[in-house]
Design a protein around this motif. Structure first.
Motif, PDB file in Angstrom:
ATOM      1  N   SER A  31      18.578  -9.722 -31.195  1.00 20.94           N
ATOM      2  CA  SER A  31      19.777  -9.107 -30.431  1.00 20.94           C
ATOM      3  C   SER A  31      19.661  -7.657 -30.906  1.00 20.94           C
ATOM      4  O   SER A  31      19.943  -6.655 -30.239  1.00 20.94           O
ATOM      5  CB  SER A  31      21.056  -9.643 -30.593  1.00 20.94           C
ATOM      6  N   VAL A  32      19.363  -7.543 -32.063  1.00 28.84           N
ATOM      7  CA  VAL A  32      19.354  -6.125 -32.880  1.00 28.84           C
ATOM      8  C   VAL A  32      18.590  -5.131 -32.199  1.00 28.84           C
ATOM      9  O   VAL A  32      18.559  -4.166 -31.878  1.00 28.84           O
ATOM     10  CB  VAL A  32      19.224  -6.049 -34.325  1.00 28.84           C
ATOM     11  N   PRO A  33      16.945  -5.620 -32.162  1.00 25.89           N
ATOM     12  CA  PRO A  33      15.996  -4.762 -31.285  1.00 25.89           C
ATOM     13  C   PRO A  33      16.444  -4.710 -29.930  1.00 25.89           C
ATOM     14  O   PRO A  33      16.029  -3.592 -29.427  1.00 25.89           O
ATOM     15  CB  PRO A  33      14.703  -5.287 -31.734  1.00 25.89           C
ATOM     16  N   LEU A  34      16.675  -5.560 -29.337  1.00 25.88           N
ATOM     17  CA  LEU A  34      17.218  -5.526 -27.882  1.00 25.88           C
ATOM     18  C   LEU A  34      18.238  -4.585 -27.834  1.00 25.88           C
ATOM     19  O   LEU A  34      18.327  -3.930 -26.819  1.00 25.88           O
ATOM     20  CB  LEU A  34      17.536  -6.780 -27.411  1.00 25.88           C
ATOM     21  N   ALA A  35      19.282  -4.531 -28.595  1.00 21.43           N
ATOM     22  CA  ALA A  35      20.389  -3.556 -28.311  1.00 21.43           C
ATOM     23  C   ALA A  35      19.775  -1.935 -28.798  1.00 21.43           C
ATOM     24  O   ALA A  35      20.419  -1.212 -27.783  1.00 21.43           O
ATOM     25  CB  ALA A  35      21.480  -3.829 -29.372  1.00 21.43           C
ATOM     26  N   LEU A  36      19.039  -2.045 -29.862  1.00 20.63           N
ATOM     27  CA  LEU A  36      18.194  -0.634 -29.832  1.00 20.63           C
ATOM     28  C   LEU A  36      17.616  -0.293 -28.593  1.00 20.63           C
ATOM     29  O   LEU A  36      17.836   1.106 -28.213  1.00 20.63           O
ATOM     30  CB  LEU A  36      17.613  -0.664 -31.100  1.00 20.63           C
ATOM     31  N   VAL A  37      16.657  -1.114 -28.072  1.00 20.48           N
ATOM     32  CA  VAL A  37      16.155  -0.520 -26.972  1.00 20.48           C
ATOM     33  C   VAL A  37      17.117  -0.323 -25.887  1.00 20.48           C
ATOM     34  O   VAL A  37      16.858   0.711 -24.974  1.00 20.48           O
ATOM     35  CB  VAL A  37      15.149  -1.692 -26.470  1.00 20.48           C
ATOM     36  N   TRP A  38      18.049  -1.226 -25.468  1.00 20.19           N
ATOM     37  CA  TRP A  38      19.024  -0.931 -24.366  1.00 20.19           C
ATOM     38  C   TRP A  38      19.919   0.287 -24.483  1.00 20.19           C
ATOM     39  O   TRP A  38      20.044   0.813 -23.544  1.00 20.19           O
ATOM     40  CB  TRP A  38      19.867  -2.251 -24.380  1.00 20.19           C
ATOM     41  N   THR A  39      20.169   0.522 -25.713  1.00 19.49           N
ATOM     42  CA  THR A  39      21.112   1.811 -26.046  1.00 19.49           C
ATOM     43  C   THR A  39      20.221   3.079 -26.115  1.00 19.49           C
ATOM     44  O   THR A  39      20.951   4.077 -26.193  1.00 19.49           O
ATOM     45  CB  THR A  39      21.911   1.653 -27.100  1.00 19.49           C
ATOM     46  N   ALA A  40      19.197   3.086 -26.188  1.00 24.99           N
ATOM     47  CA  ALA A  40      18.058   4.194 -26.286  1.00 24.99           C
ATOM     48  C   ALA A  40      18.209   5.104 -25.457  1.00 24.99           C
ATOM     49  O   ALA A  40      18.485   4.751 -24.202  1.00 24.99           O
ATOM     50  CB  ALA A  40      16.497   3.658 -26.764  1.00 24.99           C
TER      51      ALA A  40
ATOM     52  N   ARG B 237       8.848  -0.073 -21.501  1.00 27.41           N
ATOM     53  CA  ARG B 237       7.594   0.224 -22.384  1.00 27.41           C
ATOM     54  C   ARG B 237       8.236   0.318 -24.102  1.00 27.41           C
ATOM     55  O   ARG B 237       7.417  -0.305 -24.902  1.00 27.41           O
ATOM     56  CB  ARG B 237       7.259   1.641 -22.137  1.00 27.41           C
ATOM     57  N   LYS B 238       9.284   0.583 -24.337  1.00 30.99           N
ATOM     58  CA  LYS B 238       9.963   0.500 -25.587  1.00 30.99           C
ATOM     59  C   LYS B 238       9.943  -0.717 -26.026  1.00 30.99           C
ATOM     60  O   LYS B 238       9.664  -1.241 -27.263  1.00 30.99           O
ATOM     61  CB  LYS B 238      11.334   1.138 -25.596  1.00 30.99           C
ATOM     62  N   LEU B 239      10.499  -1.872 -25.152  1.00 28.46           N
ATOM     63  CA  LEU B 239      10.509  -3.197 -25.623  1.00 28.46           C
ATOM     64  C   LEU B 239       9.237  -3.790 -25.932  1.00 28.46           C
ATOM     65  O   LEU B 239       9.097  -4.598 -26.801  1.00 28.46           O
ATOM     66  CB  LEU B 239      11.218  -4.148 -24.574  1.00 28.46           C
TER      67      LEU B 239
ATOM     68  N   PHE C  79      12.221 -14.896 -28.393  1.00 28.16           N
ATOM     69  CA  PHE C  79      13.293 -14.515 -27.441  1.00 28.16           C
ATOM     70  C   PHE C  79      13.192 -13.107 -26.793  1.00 28.16           C
ATOM     71  O   PHE C  79      13.500 -12.757 -25.707  1.00 28.16           O
ATOM     72  CB  PHE C  79      14.773 -14.469 -28.130  1.00 28.16           C
ATOM     73  N   LEU C  80      12.599 -12.176 -27.683  1.00 28.74           N
ATOM     74  CA  LEU C  80      12.204 -10.791 -27.179  1.00 28.74           C
ATOM     75  C   LEU C  80      11.222 -10.884 -26.020  1.00 28.74           C
ATOM     76  O   LEU C  80      11.272 -10.132 -25.014  1.00 28.74           O
ATOM     77  CB  LEU C  80      11.673  -9.864 -28.204  1.00 28.74           C
ATOM     78  N   ILE C  81      10.231 -11.885 -26.000  1.00 29.12           N
ATOM     79  CA  ILE C  81       9.182 -11.777 -25.026  1.00 29.12           C
ATOM     80  C   ILE C  81       9.757 -12.196 -23.984  1.00 29.12           C
ATOM     81  O   ILE C  81       9.287 -12.282 -22.899  1.00 29.12           O
ATOM     82  CB  ILE C  81       7.950 -13.069 -25.971  1.00 29.12           C
ATOM     83  N   ILE C  82      10.558 -13.687 -24.278  1.00 29.78           N
ATOM     84  CA  ILE C  82      11.428 -14.042 -23.016  1.00 29.78           C
ATOM     85  C   ILE C  82      12.182 -13.104 -22.156  1.00 29.78           C
ATOM     86  O   ILE C  82      12.136 -13.065 -21.033  1.00 29.78           O
ATOM     87  CB  ILE C  82      12.299 -15.003 -23.328  1.00 29.78           C
ATOM     88  N   GLY C  83      12.637 -11.985 -22.849  1.00 27.17           N
ATOM     89  CA  GLY C  83      13.472 -10.950 -22.211  1.00 27.17           C
ATOM     90  C   GLY C  83      12.628 -10.109 -21.661  1.00 27.17           C
ATOM     91  O   GLY C  83      12.681  -9.536 -20.268  1.00 27.17           O
TER      92      GLY C  83
END
Length: 385
Positions: free
Chosen positions: A18-27, A34-36, A114-118
């Motif tokens: 959730s932390v890296p996902l949140a950072l990508v989403w709020t970037a 691409r960032k993900l 989970f990041l790959i699933i996203g």
């Protein structure tokens, strides 16, 4: 493992993602996909390095079951079992520190899953929208889906690593599949980079000559990674205690048959006897000498790509990491296998995978770009006589 503990374990993995996902989403800016992709590549690299640390600290059985720790979701909940095992064998495979190292490795692996699933879900949603509009999708779902399938295979080998008690061939394949996952993630990241801006292309004739060298570099590196994994998983790092000789000899006594029998227990021959030291010597000696082939092939490839537009940075970094990797390999023997140097050597292997993959992608992409350009110019000239 009880359902409640499994759910808690899954929630821990989701929290890690959730932390890296949140950072990508709020970037700020666009190109979140691409960032993900590059976040996944970054954390996969970290996972491989931490996996090496887990192996080098003998923490692979810090929790002797899978996916949890003594059936619990984390070592806090399994404290009583871990303390009992540590009391029986204070320097054994199960201690509080080793249990946490092993479980942190698993938490990180679940987070990447989970990041790959996203990423995969986002690519399929984009594909469906593009199909409904009758246009070509920007992000094809094939590679993200392959990433997902590959991480599932990698998870299975992670489980077998524990349940088969660190059987060398399983641990080596687990390492190789992790490095392959990194290569796939880097290839995906490179593709997303080139969707933004195409790099300057070298002449097609030069790229055609470089492409086989880039492929050869990947093949040679794969062999060396397998040999290095075999050294590490058989604990043969110090089987040769000097350099450039091996135990004072150019060609020492070696047991090739037992050293390279794949299906056997850790430290045992296929017949169940203790593995002779000469078998470990054979494992180390082959890895050490094949390293010279790697240096020559990858070094020559980097030299050929050095002055080409769009490839200079990758070639320069490849040369630097190659030198560092050779240095840490020699230092591991001279300094009697210090943990920080061994971890750096493992990180260098992952770095070489990253750079050789990127070099292969850029050469392939630039060649396709260079071959398309003349056709596009010819079509434009024909339409404007």
């Amino acid at each position: 493992m009880e359902v409640s503990n499994f759910i808690l374990l899954a929630l821990t993995g989701i929290l890690a993602a959730s932390v890296p996902l949140a950072l990508v989403w709020t970037a700020t800016g666009t190109h979140k996909y691409r960032k993900l992709a590059w976040v996944i590549a970054f954390f996969t690299f970290d996972l491989i390095v931490f996996g090496g640390f887990t192996r080098l600290t003998d923490s692979g059985l810090g929790c002797p079951d899978w996916p949890g720790c003594y059936g619990e979701a984390n070592p806090f909940l399994a404290h009583e079992h871990i303390a009992a095992a540590e009391a029986l064998m204070p320097t054994g495979p199960v201690t509080k520190v080793k249990a946490w190292i092993e479980m942190i490795h698993r938490f990180l692996a679940m987070g990447i899953g989970f990041l790959i699933i996203g990423l995969m879900v986002a690519s399929w949603l984009e594909w469906r929208k593009a199909r409904a509009r009758g246009v070509r999708p920007t992000h094809g779902p094939a590679l993200p889906t392959l990433l997902f399938l590959w991480v599932c295979v990698q998870g299975a080998f992670g489980a077998w690593t524990v349940t088969l008690k660190l059987q060398p061939v399983i641990v080596t394949l687990h390492l190789l599949f992790g490095l392959t996952l990194l290569a796939l993630a880097v290839w995906l990241g490179g593709r997303e980079d080139n969707l933004l801006a195409a790099p300057p292309a070298a002449p097609p004739t030069v790229l055609r000559k470089l492409r086989p060298l880039a492929w050869l570099s990947g093949a040679v590196l794969l062999v060396q990674l397998a040999l290095g994994g075999w050294v590490s998983t058989n604990y043969a790092t110090l089987a040769c205690n000097d350099f450039p000789l091996c135990n004072g000899q150019i060609v020492p006594e070696m047991d090739w048959q037992h050293g390279f029998t794949l299906w056997r227990e850790l430290g045992k021959t296929a017949a169940g006897h203790y593995l002779p030291f000469s078998a470990l010597t054979a494992i180390h000696w082959v890895h050490r000498n094949f390293a010279l082939v790697v240096v020559l092939v990858l070094g020559y490839t980097a030299w050929r790509a050095w002055r080409l537009p769009g490839l200079h940075g990758t070639a320069r970094n490849l040369a630097l990491v190659l030198i560092a990797q050779a240095t840490t390999g020699i230092a591991t023997v001279f300094l009697n296998f210090p943990l920080p140097i061994a971890v750096l050597h493992n990180a260098g292997a992952a770095g070489l995978v990253l750079l050789v993959t990127m070099l292969n992608y850029k050469v392939q992409y630039q060649l396709e770009l260079a071959l398309r350009s003349p056709r596009r110019e010819a079509a434009t000239s024909a339409s404007h006589p």
